[in-house]
Write an enzyme that holds these catalytic residues in place. Sequence first.
Site, mmCIF file in Angstrom:
data_model
loop_
_atom_site.group_PDB
_atom_site.id
_atom_site.type_symbol
_atom_site.label_atom_id
_atom_site.label_comp_id
_atom_site.label_asym_id
_atom_site.label_seq_id
_atom_site.Cartn_x
_atom_site.Cartn_y
_atom_site.Cartn_z
ATOM 1 C CG HIS A 55 11.185 42.293 134.323
ATOM 2 N ND1 HIS A 55 10.941 43.163 135.359
ATOM 3 C CD2 HIS A 55 11.855 41.250 134.844
ATOM 4 C CE1 HIS A 55 11.422 42.657 136.477
ATOM 5 N NE2 HIS A 55 11.991 41.499 136.191
ATOM 6 C CB THR A 82 12.091 44.550 140.913
ATOM 7 O OG1 THR A 82 13.512 44.627 140.793
ATOM 8 C CG2 THR A 82 11.486 44.268 139.560
ATOM 9 C CE1 TYR A 120 10.757 40.592 140.680
ATOM 10 C CE2 TYR A 120 13.035 40.280 141.361
ATOM 11 C CZ TYR A 120 12.094 40.432 140.363
ATOM 12 O OH TYR A 120 12.480 40.432 139.056
ATOM 13 C CB SER A 166 19.054 38.861 140.581
ATOM 14 O OG SER A 166 17.785 38.239 140.719
ATOM 15 C CE LYS A 179 15.463 45.958 136.841
ATOM 16 N NZ LYS A 179 14.288 45.165 136.481
#
Length: 173
Positions: free
Chosen positions: A169, A72, A46, A23, A145
């Site tokens: 999520h 994402t 992100y 992440s 994703k």
Amino acid sequence: MLISGEVATAKAAASCNSLMVLSFSSNCRIEEVAASCDAIRFYQLYVFKKRAVSATLVRRAESSGFKAIVLTVDNPMLGRRERDIRNKMVAPDKPNLEGLISLENLDTTDGSQLAKYVRDTMDPSLSWKDVEWLKSITSLPILVKGILTAEDARKAVEAGAAGVIVSNHGGRQ
């Protein structure tokens, strides 16, 4: 010996001949995880309002031997997390963003610092053009994703994604 979470995860993935997705908000730096073992690593990204932040993270992941970027897309805006608002949650430090984005001066008067951080830094205008933009700055495959429908899976591939990851999520978003 204390091992930080993401380094331990990378080592476990390597020992199982599996992969891990790191992440952007991990407690360990991209380079630290990469140096810890020979796990196959993907980097979760992100898209920030400041594209230079996202581009820097992508370059660091690519130069550290990560094998793909996991974009994402189901979280361009944070869901309303009432407990975080009530408790005025403070966003934890994010070592990978050090020098790129400051978490200082994020007022929690009206709610959680995490919510303010997301509103101030993440780009809610995320679109399929961002897949094209990512492809223009890296040679790594882009996996999208957060895809939930067949139509979006087709659009992701048409935009240049190498694959999709179905996720929501955990329903929080």
